[in-house]
Design a protein around this motif. Structure first.
Motif, mmCIF file in Angstrom:
data_model
loop_
_atom_site.group_PDB
_atom_site.id
_atom_site.type_symbol
_atom_site.label_atom_id
_atom_site.label_comp_id
_atom_site.label_asym_id
_atom_site.label_seq_id
_atom_site.Cartn_x
_atom_site.Cartn_y
_atom_site.Cartn_z
ATOM 1 N N HIS A 26 0.777 -1.255 -0.055
ATOM 2 C CA HIS A 26 0.136 -0.085 -0.110
ATOM 3 C C HIS A 26 0.833 1.243 0.079
ATOM 4 N N GLN A 27 1.822 1.104 0.922
ATOM 5 C CA GLN A 27 2.549 2.486 0.976
ATOM 6 C C GLN A 27 3.896 2.641 -0.074
ATOM 7 N N THR A 28 4.445 1.550 -0.453
ATOM 8 C CA THR A 28 5.557 1.675 -1.523
ATOM 9 C C THR A 28 5.237 1.681 -2.950
ATOM 10 N N PHE A 29 4.153 0.868 -3.170
ATOM 11 C CA PHE A 29 3.823 0.592 -4.466
ATOM 12 C C PHE A 29 2.518 1.194 -4.788
ATOM 13 N N SER A 30 1.819 2.375 -3.746
ATOM 14 C CA SER A 30 0.573 2.899 -3.990
ATOM 15 C C SER A 30 -0.498 2.156 -4.406
ATOM 16 N N LEU A 31 -0.772 1.017 -4.249
ATOM 17 C CA LEU A 31 -1.853 0.018 -4.588
ATOM 18 C C LEU A 31 -2.846 0.659 -3.538
ATOM 19 N N PRO A 32 -4.106 0.630 -4.054
ATOM 20 C CA PRO A 32 -5.178 0.669 -2.977
ATOM 21 C C PRO A 32 -5.290 -0.364 -1.882
ATOM 22 N N VAL A 61 -2.429 -14.440 8.618
ATOM 23 C CA VAL A 61 -1.940 -13.469 7.601
ATOM 24 C C VAL A 61 -3.083 -12.719 7.037
ATOM 25 N N TYR A 62 -4.256 -13.060 6.919
ATOM 26 C CA TYR A 62 -5.395 -12.319 6.278
ATOM 27 C C TYR A 62 -5.654 -11.188 7.495
ATOM 28 N N ALA A 63 -5.804 -11.447 8.651
ATOM 29 C CA ALA A 63 -5.977 -10.495 9.810
ATOM 30 C C ALA A 63 -5.034 -9.515 9.762
ATOM 31 N N GLY A 64 -3.713 -9.921 9.700
ATOM 32 C CA GLY A 64 -2.531 -9.144 9.333
ATOM 33 C C GLY A 64 -2.541 -8.184 8.063
ATOM 34 N N ALA A 65 -3.283 -8.536 7.293
ATOM 35 C CA ALA A 65 -3.313 -7.607 6.141
ATOM 36 C C ALA A 65 -4.420 -6.715 6.194
ATOM 37 N N PHE A 66 -5.529 -7.002 7.260
ATOM 38 C CA PHE A 66 -6.332 -6.012 7.429
ATOM 39 C C PHE A 66 -5.761 -4.977 8.262
ATOM 40 N N ALA A 67 -4.935 -5.360 9.421
ATOM 41 C CA ALA A 67 -4.301 -4.380 10.193
ATOM 42 C C ALA A 67 -3.337 -3.417 9.232
ATOM 43 N N GLY A 68 -2.853 -4.098 8.300
ATOM 44 C CA GLY A 68 -2.008 -3.412 7.405
ATOM 45 C C GLY A 68 -2.549 -2.396 6.433
ATOM 46 N N MET A 69 -3.828 -2.230 6.243
ATOM 47 C CA MET A 69 -4.568 -1.210 5.692
ATOM 48 C C MET A 69 -4.396 0.258 6.267
ATOM 49 N N CYS A 70 -3.566 0.258 7.310
ATOM 50 C CA CYS A 70 -3.630 1.562 7.823
ATOM 51 C C CYS A 70 -2.662 2.542 7.273
ATOM 52 N N THR A 71 -2.798 3.761 7.431
ATOM 53 C CA THR A 71 -2.013 4.624 6.586
ATOM 54 C C THR A 71 -0.722 4.833 7.384
ATOM 55 N N SER A 72 0.257 5.600 6.656
ATOM 56 C CA SER A 72 1.415 5.787 7.500
ATOM 57 C C SER A 72 1.538 6.764 8.475
ATOM 58 N N GLU A 73 0.264 7.639 8.732
ATOM 59 C CA GLU A 73 0.122 8.442 10.028
ATOM 60 C C GLU A 73 -0.241 7.573 11.085
ATOM 61 N N VAL A 74 -0.833 6.439 10.850
ATOM 62 C CA VAL A 74 -1.189 5.584 12.013
ATOM 63 C C VAL A 74 0.145 4.800 12.512
ATOM 64 N N ILE A 75 0.589 3.986 11.612
ATOM 65 C CA ILE A 75 1.679 3.255 11.968
ATOM 66 C C ILE A 75 2.961 3.800 11.307
ATOM 67 N N GLN A 76 3.858 4.375 12.164
ATOM 68 C CA GLN A 76 5.051 5.196 11.743
ATOM 69 C C GLN A 76 6.135 4.640 11.765
ATOM 70 N N ASN A 77 6.432 3.428 12.278
ATOM 71 C CA ASN A 77 7.760 2.887 12.522
ATOM 72 C C ASN A 77 7.617 1.564 12.819
ATOM 73 N N VAL A 78 8.826 0.726 12.744
ATOM 74 C CA VAL A 78 8.788 -0.760 12.980
ATOM 75 C C VAL A 78 8.314 -0.903 14.177
ATOM 76 N N ASN A 79 8.786 -0.396 15.352
ATOM 77 C CA ASN A 79 8.228 -0.565 16.705
ATOM 78 C C ASN A 79 6.764 -0.843 16.744
ATOM 79 N N GLU A 80 6.228 0.195 15.930
ATOM 80 C CA GLU A 80 4.781 0.110 16.002
ATOM 81 C C GLU A 80 4.315 -1.006 15.269
ATOM 82 N N LEU A 81 4.888 -1.418 14.182
ATOM 83 C CA LEU A 81 4.669 -2.483 13.292
ATOM 84 C C LEU A 81 4.326 -3.929 14.245
#
Length: 125
Positions: A26-32, A61-81
Protein backbone atom coordinates in the motif's frame (compact mmCIF):
# COMPACT_ATOMS: atom_id res chain seq x y z
CA UNK A 1 1.54 -23.73 28.25
CA UNK A 2 4.10 -24.83 25.65
CA UNK A 3 1.32 -25.39 23.09
CA UNK A 4 -0.01 -21.86 23.63
CA UNK A 5 3.45 -20.31 23.26
CA UNK A 6 4.03 -22.18 19.97
CA UNK A 7 0.54 -21.19 18.80
CA UNK A 8 1.24 -17.54 19.70
CA UNK A 9 4.63 -17.61 17.94
CA UNK A 10 3.08 -18.98 14.75
CA UNK A 11 0.31 -16.36 14.98
CA UNK A 12 2.81 -13.57 15.56
CA UNK A 13 4.91 -14.54 12.56
CA UNK A 14 1.90 -14.98 10.27
CA UNK A 15 0.21 -11.77 11.46
CA UNK A 16 3.51 -9.88 10.97
CA UNK A 17 3.91 -11.20 7.43
CA UNK A 18 0.38 -10.13 6.53
CA UNK A 19 0.69 -6.73 8.21
CA UNK A 20 4.08 -5.79 6.80
CA UNK A 21 3.35 -7.13 3.32
CA UNK A 22 0.05 -5.29 3.00
CA UNK A 23 1.49 -2.12 4.51
CA UNK A 24 4.44 -2.14 2.10
CA UNK A 25 2.28 -2.86 -0.95
CA UNK A 26 0.00 0.00 0.00
CA UNK A 27 2.69 2.52 0.98
CA UNK A 28 5.56 1.64 -1.38
CA UNK A 29 3.71 0.75 -4.57
CA UNK A 30 0.68 3.01 -3.99
CA UNK A 31 -1.76 0.15 -4.47
CA UNK A 32 -5.20 0.71 -2.98
CA UNK A 33 -5.36 -0.73 0.53
CA UNK A 34 -8.21 -3.11 -0.33
CA UNK A 35 -6.29 -4.51 -3.31
CA UNK A 36 -3.18 -4.88 -1.17
CA UNK A 37 -5.12 -6.83 1.46
CA UNK A 38 -6.73 -9.00 -1.21
CA UNK A 39 -3.36 -9.85 -2.75
CA UNK A 40 -1.89 -10.79 0.62
CA UNK A 41 -4.99 -12.77 1.61
CA UNK A 42 -4.85 -14.67 -1.66
CA UNK A 43 -1.13 -15.39 -1.26
CA UNK A 44 -1.72 -16.48 2.35
CA UNK A 45 -4.33 -19.00 1.23
CA UNK A 46 -1.53 -21.12 -0.21
CA UNK A 47 0.12 -21.69 3.18
CA UNK A 48 -0.10 -25.45 3.81
CA UNK A 49 -2.12 -26.81 6.73
CA UNK A 50 -0.28 -28.35 9.63
CA UNK A 51 -1.97 -30.59 12.17
CA UNK A 52 -1.23 -28.49 15.27
CA UNK A 53 -2.11 -25.08 13.90
CA UNK A 54 -4.63 -26.23 11.25
CA UNK A 55 -5.51 -23.25 9.01
CA UNK A 56 -4.68 -20.62 11.60
CA UNK A 57 -1.57 -19.22 9.85
CA UNK A 58 -3.70 -18.51 6.78
CA UNK A 59 -6.25 -16.56 8.77
CA UNK A 60 -3.57 -14.76 10.78
CA UNK A 61 -1.95 -13.54 7.54
CA UNK A 62 -5.32 -12.23 6.41
CA UNK A 63 -5.99 -10.55 9.77
CA UNK A 64 -2.55 -8.97 9.54
CA UNK A 65 -3.41 -7.73 6.05
CA UNK A 66 -6.50 -6.04 7.49
CA UNK A 67 -4.33 -4.27 10.05
CA UNK A 68 -1.82 -3.40 7.31
CA UNK A 69 -4.45 -1.32 5.53
CA UNK A 70 -3.54 1.55 7.89
CA UNK A 71 -2.03 4.75 6.62
CA UNK A 72 1.51 5.77 7.43
CA UNK A 73 0.09 8.38 9.83
CA UNK A 74 -1.16 5.56 12.08
CA UNK A 75 1.81 3.19 11.88
CA UNK A 76 4.97 5.27 11.65
CA UNK A 77 7.88 2.94 12.45
CA UNK A 78 8.99 -0.65 12.86
CA UNK A 79 8.30 -0.66 16.61
CA UNK A 80 4.67 0.20 15.95
CA UNK A 81 4.44 -2.55 13.32
CA UNK A 82 5.79 -5.05 15.86
CA UNK A 83 3.43 -3.76 18.56
CA UNK A 84 0.38 -4.18 16.32
CA UNK A 85 1.61 -7.65 15.30
CA UNK A 86 2.08 -8.69 18.92
CA UNK A 87 -1.33 -7.36 19.95
CA UNK A 88 -2.99 -9.01 16.96
CA UNK A 89 -1.36 -12.35 17.72
CA UNK A 90 -2.23 -12.05 21.41
CA UNK A 91 -5.86 -11.24 20.66
CA UNK A 92 -6.08 -14.06 18.11
CA UNK A 93 -4.59 -16.52 20.61
CA UNK A 94 -6.96 -15.37 23.35
CA UNK A 95 -10.00 -15.56 21.06
CA UNK A 96 -9.22 -18.85 19.34
CA UNK A 97 -11.87 -20.69 21.36
CA UNK A 98 -14.38 -17.85 21.09
CA UNK A 99 -16.03 -16.10 18.18
CA UNK A 100 -16.32 -19.30 16.15
CA UNK A 101 -16.15 -18.86 12.41
CA UNK A 102 -14.16 -16.29 10.56
CA UNK A 103 -16.76 -13.68 9.62
CA UNK A 104 -15.95 -10.50 11.49
CA UNK A 105 -13.39 -12.03 13.86
CA UNK A 106 -10.36 -11.20 11.74
CA UNK A 107 -11.43 -7.61 11.15
CA UNK A 108 -12.26 -7.18 14.82
CA UNK A 109 -8.85 -8.51 15.84
CA UNK A 110 -7.08 -6.20 13.36
CA UNK A 111 -9.16 -3.20 14.44
CA UNK A 112 -8.52 -3.90 18.13
CA UNK A 113 -4.76 -4.27 17.62
CA UNK A 114 -4.54 -0.94 15.77
CA UNK A 115 -6.90 0.73 18.26
CA UNK A 116 -4.62 -0.38 21.11
CA UNK A 117 -1.70 1.27 19.33
CA UNK A 118 -3.64 4.51 18.94
CA UNK A 119 -4.75 4.36 22.57
CA UNK A 120 -1.17 3.83 23.74
CA UNK A 121 0.09 6.68 21.56
CA UNK A 122 -2.66 8.94 22.95
CA UNK A 123 -1.80 8.09 26.55
CA UNK A 124 1.95 8.52 26.07
CA UNK A 125 1.73 11.87 24.28
Amino acid sequence: MKDISVFFTVKFMAFSVGLISCFLLHQTFSLPSVLSAAIIGFAGSFIPKYQFVNSHPRTAVYAGAFAGMCTSEVIQNVNELLFVSAMGALLYTAMRQHLNGVGGKLGAIAFSAVALLLLLKGVVS
